[in-house]
Design a protein around this motif. Structure first.
Motif, short mmCIF file in Angstrom:
data_model
loop_
_atom_site.label_atom_id
_atom_site.label_comp_id
_atom_site.label_asym_id
_atom_site.label_seq_id
_atom_site.Cartn_x
_atom_site.Cartn_y
_atom_site.Cartn_z
N TYR A 146 -3.82 -13.07 22.23
CA TYR A 146 -5.38 -13.57 22.23
C TYR A 146 -5.65 -14.47 20.91
CZ TYR A 146 -6.77 -9.96 25.40
OH TYR A 146 -6.89 -9.15 26.82
N TRP A 147 -6.50 -15.23 21.04
CA TRP A 147 -6.87 -15.94 19.82
C TRP A 147 -8.52 -16.18 20.02
CZ3 TRP A 147 -3.36 -17.92 23.07
CH2 TRP A 147 -3.65 -19.25 23.71
N HIS A 148 -8.96 -16.81 18.74
CA HIS A 148 -10.55 -17.01 19.31
C HIS A 148 -11.00 -18.29 18.37
CE1 HIS A 148 -12.59 -14.55 16.08
NE2 HIS A 148 -11.63 -15.10 15.43
N GLY A 149 -12.28 -18.60 18.60
CA GLY A 149 -12.75 -19.70 17.87
C GLY A 149 -14.31 -19.94 18.44
N SER A 150 -14.70 -20.88 18.01
CA SER A 150 -16.04 -21.42 18.51
C SER A 150 -16.33 -21.87 19.79
CB SER A 150 -16.70 -22.41 17.28
OG SER A 150 -17.67 -22.94 17.80
N SER A 151 -17.53 -21.68 20.34
CA SER A 151 -17.52 -22.25 21.71
C SER A 151 -17.48 -23.65 21.86
CB SER A 151 -18.68 -21.81 22.27
OG SER A 151 -18.84 -20.36 22.14
N ALA A 152 -17.59 -24.27 20.45
CA ALA A 152 -17.73 -25.84 20.43
C ALA A 152 -16.69 -26.57 20.24
CB ALA A 152 -18.73 -26.06 19.08
N SER A 153 -15.40 -25.70 20.21
CA SER A 153 -14.20 -26.36 19.78
C SER A 153 -13.70 -27.35 21.15
CB SER A 153 -13.22 -25.51 19.38
OG SER A 153 -12.12 -24.98 20.39
N ARG A 154 -12.93 -28.29 20.70
CA ARG A 154 -12.69 -29.03 22.01
C ARG A 154 -11.45 -28.30 22.66
NH1 ARG A 154 -9.98 -34.13 19.04
NH2 ARG A 154 -9.27 -32.24 17.68
N MET A 155 -10.69 -27.78 21.89
CA MET A 155 -9.46 -26.94 22.96
C MET A 155 -10.15 -26.00 23.74
SD MET A 155 -6.68 -24.80 21.51
CE MET A 155 -7.51 -23.48 20.76
N LEU A 156 -11.22 -25.32 23.49
CA LEU A 156 -11.73 -24.30 24.25
C LEU A 156 -12.35 -24.93 25.46
CD1 LEU A 156 -12.61 -21.81 21.57
CD2 LEU A 156 -10.55 -22.08 22.48
N ARG A 157 -13.25 -25.89 25.12
CA ARG A 157 -13.80 -26.52 26.23
C ARG A 157 -12.90 -26.88 27.43
NH1 ARG A 157 -16.70 -29.50 22.43
NH2 ARG A 157 -15.72 -31.22 23.19
N SER A 158 -11.85 -27.45 27.01
CA SER A 158 -10.92 -28.15 28.01
C SER A 158 -10.11 -26.80 28.47
CB SER A 158 -9.76 -28.93 27.10
OG SER A 158 -8.89 -28.32 26.46
N LEU A 159 -9.93 -25.66 27.91
CA LEU A 159 -9.44 -24.57 28.65
C LEU A 159 -10.18 -23.78 29.42
CD1 LEU A 159 -7.94 -22.64 25.32
CD2 LEU A 159 -6.64 -24.03 27.13
N ARG A 160 -11.37 -24.01 29.55
CA ARG A 160 -12.17 -23.24 30.47
C ARG A 160 -11.55 -23.13 31.72
NH1 ARG A 160 -17.03 -20.96 29.36
NH2 ARG A 160 -17.26 -21.98 27.25
N ALA A 161 -10.71 -23.94 32.38
CA ALA A 161 -10.39 -23.88 33.71
C ALA A 161 -9.20 -23.14 33.67
CB ALA A 161 -10.19 -25.14 34.32
N GLY A 162 -8.62 -23.11 32.59
CA GLY A 162 -7.05 -22.19 32.39
C GLY A 162 -6.20 -23.42 32.30
N LEU A 163 -5.66 -23.39 31.31
CA LEU A 163 -4.78 -24.60 30.83
C LEU A 163 -3.59 -24.01 30.26
CD1 LEU A 163 -5.48 -27.56 30.35
CD2 LEU A 163 -5.71 -27.26 27.80
N PRO A 164 -2.35 -24.81 30.79
CA PRO A 164 -0.97 -24.41 30.38
C PRO A 164 -1.11 -24.51 28.88
CG PRO A 164 -0.94 -26.22 32.06
CD PRO A 164 -2.35 -26.09 31.64
N ALA A 165 -0.29 -23.79 28.15
CA ALA A 165 -0.08 -23.61 26.70
C ALA A 165 1.05 -23.10 26.41
CB ALA A 165 -1.29 -22.86 26.08
N CYS A 166 1.38 -23.47 25.12
CA CYS A 166 2.61 -22.99 24.57
C CYS A 166 2.31 -22.52 23.02
CB CYS A 166 3.78 -24.00 24.40
SG CYS A 166 5.23 -23.59 23.61
N VAL A 167 2.54 -21.06 22.91
CA VAL A 167 2.15 -20.72 21.57
C VAL A 167 3.22 -20.11 20.83
CG1 VAL A 167 0.75 -18.61 20.50
CG2 VAL A 167 -0.04 -19.50 22.65
N THR A 168 3.52 -20.76 19.83
CA THR A 168 4.56 -20.48 18.79
C THR A 168 4.21 -19.84 17.38
OG1 THR A 168 5.54 -22.30 19.67
CG2 THR A 168 6.61 -21.72 17.75
N VAL A 169 5.03 -18.71 17.26
CA VAL A 169 4.92 -18.20 15.74
C VAL A 169 6.24 -18.34 15.23
CG1 VAL A 169 4.49 -15.84 14.58
CG2 VAL A 169 3.30 -16.74 16.93
N SER A 170 6.12 -18.66 13.73
CA SER A 170 7.47 -18.95 13.11
C SER A 170 7.37 -18.39 11.69
CB SER A 170 7.73 -20.62 12.96
OG SER A 170 7.61 -21.22 14.30
#
Lengths: 243, 243
Positions: free
Chosen positions: A69-93
Motif C-alpha cells: 500500500y501507499w497513499h497520496g492526495s487525490s490530486a496527484s497525477r499518478m493517482l488519477r491515471s491509476l484509477r483504472a488500475g495501472l501496471p506498476a513496478c515498486v522497488t525498495v532498495s
C-alpha cells in the motif's frame, strides 16, 4: 482484508519479467527474503507509465501479506491515471556499503533491493480504506492511531490509498567483501568495504507539545542511534502480531 | 565531454511532465538545488518501459553538469532495450525524518527528492566511455582511478555506460516540523520529528590487503560516523574542482 490470508506459496513465481538476469546468482525469490527487504524500508519508488512516458515516483509504502500500500492526495497525477488500475513496478532498495576494489571493474556496493510487479489500484472499499488509514499509522508506530484526533470525512476523502497485489517479485542482494582475485592482490592500493546504515537521531518534540507529555514507550523502538532498518522490521512484526 | 559546458540557465524548464502537482509549494526547479540532491546520493531509481511494462531499476549514478551517468553489464535487459535511446525518469530520494503529528492526516516525512526526465542512451564514443569509467571511481573516491590496476579491454567491453541528459527536473523538499494547527494542539499525544540520516561505519579492510598498506588520506572524507550525504557532496565538489 488482504487477499492472501490463505497460506501463500513460499516463492514468488519466476517469469521473464522478474527473473534477475544481471548477476543472476544475486537473485532471490522467496517471500521471506522479499518481505524482509520491503519491511526494512518505508521509502519506495514506483515506476508507472503515462502516454508512453515513464515516471519514477518516490513515496512511502507498507505491506499486508502480499499487498503493498501507499497513499497520496487525490490530486496527484499518478493517482488519477491509476484509477483504472495501472501496471506498476515498486522497488525498495537499501544501500549497505561501498566496496572499493583494486581495479575499477570490481568496485561495487553492498545492497538489498526488491522489485515488485503488479497492478496498482485505488482502494475504493470504505472498510479496506479505513483499515489502511489505521495501518499507515500503526504499522510504523505501534498502537498510535487510537491516540490521535480521529480523521475527518474531508481528510478521508482527500486521501487516496493505492494497493497493489504483488504478482511477482525478485530480491537482489550483495553482501560480501571485495571481489578481487589473486591477480589483483599485488596491486598496492587499499581495498575494503565502507559500510553505511540509516540511523535514527535524537527525537525533536514539537514545540507545541503539551507540557509533561513524554514520548510514549511504544516509540522506544525508534531510540536514538538505532537503525531505521531494525525499527521498521520490529514494528512490522508488532503490527502483524497485533493482527 | 558533457554537452552543457556553456553556462546553463539557472532553472530547469517547467512543463506538464515535471511540474510538481501534489503539494506544489514543495517544488523547486533551480539547478543548484536539483544538483545538490542528486550529488548527495549514489543510489538512484530508473523508471523505463518495455512493451508497456514499467520497470523501476535501482542503480548507482553520478553526474557531470547536466548529464547523469550509470552503468551495468551489457547483458542486462534494461540496457539492451536502451540501445536505441529510451525515455527514462531517474529519481534520487533522501529520507530525512519521520514526522509524527496529532492526527493521521498530518503524519508525514521530511525528505529531499529529485525526478529527472530525459532520454537514456548507451555511451558508445570510446573517449566519453573511458572518461566515464574513470569518473565512476574518481567522482566517489578522489584520485583513486590512477592507483588501480588498469581496466582490461574485456572489462571495458563488458561494461555498458548509460548517459542521460537532464532535459527537465524537479526537486521536492519537506524540511520542517509537525504540520498540526491549534485545532490539534489539545490532543494529548506526543508529536515531533524522528530525524534519520545515513552514516558511514568503520571501514572493513579486505583481508587480502597487503600488510602496512594504510587507508589513503583521500578516503578521510568517508570517516566513521560521518554522513554519506556530506561525503558524497564533498567528493563531487573535489571532482568538479579537479576538472
Amino acid at each position: 482484508m488482504p487477499d492472501d490470508m490463505h497460506a501463500p506459496a513460499p516463492d514468488y513465481p519466476v517469469t521473464p519479467r522478474n527473473r534477475v538476469k544481471r548477476t543472476p546468482e544475486r537473485g532471490v525469490y522467496d517471500r521471506e527474503t522479499v518481505h524482509a527487504i520491503l519491511d526494512a524500508g518505508m521509502l519506495c519508488h514506483v515506476a508507472w507509465v503515462l502516454d508512453g512516458q515513464p515516471f519514477c515516483t518516490p513515496t512511502f509504502h507498507w505491506r499486508e501479506g502480499d499487498t503493498l500500500y501507499w497513499h497520496g492526495s487525490s490530486a496527484s497525477r499518478m493517482l488519477r491515471s491509476l484509477r483504472a488500475g495501472l501496471p506498476a513496478c515498486v522497488t525498495v532498495s537499501h544501500l549497505d556499503g561501498l566496496v572499493l576494489a583494486r581495479c575499477g571493474f570490481n568496485h561495487s556496493a553492498n545492497y538489498r533491493s526488491v522489485m515488485c510487479f503488479g497492478t496498482a489500484r485505488i482502494v475504493e472499499d470504505p472498510e479496506e480504506k479505513a483499515r489502511a488509514l489505521t495501518a499507515v499509522i500503526d504499522r510504523f508506530f505501534p498502537e498510535r492511531a487510537a491516540t490521535l484526533r480521529a480523521n475527518t470525512a474531508q481528510e478521508v476523502k482527500a486521501t487516496t490509498v493505492i494497493g497493489m497485489h504483488i504478482d511477482e517479485a525478485s530480491a537482489k542482494i550483495r553482501a560480501k567483501g571485495v571481489g578481487d582475485g589473486p591477480e589483483e592482490f599485488g596491486q598496492r592500493v587499499w581495498a575494503g568495504v565502507l559500510p553505511v546504515r540509516t540511523v535514527i537521531g535524537a527525537a525533536e518534540p514539537c514545540p507545541n507539545t503539551q507540557p509533561a507529555l513524554p514520548r510514549p514507550a511504544s516509540l522506544d523502538v525508534y531510540a536514538e542511534g538505532g537503525t531505521l532498518d531494525a525499527a521498521l522490521r520490529a514494528t512490522q512484526a508488532l503490527y502483524e502480531a497485533a493482527g
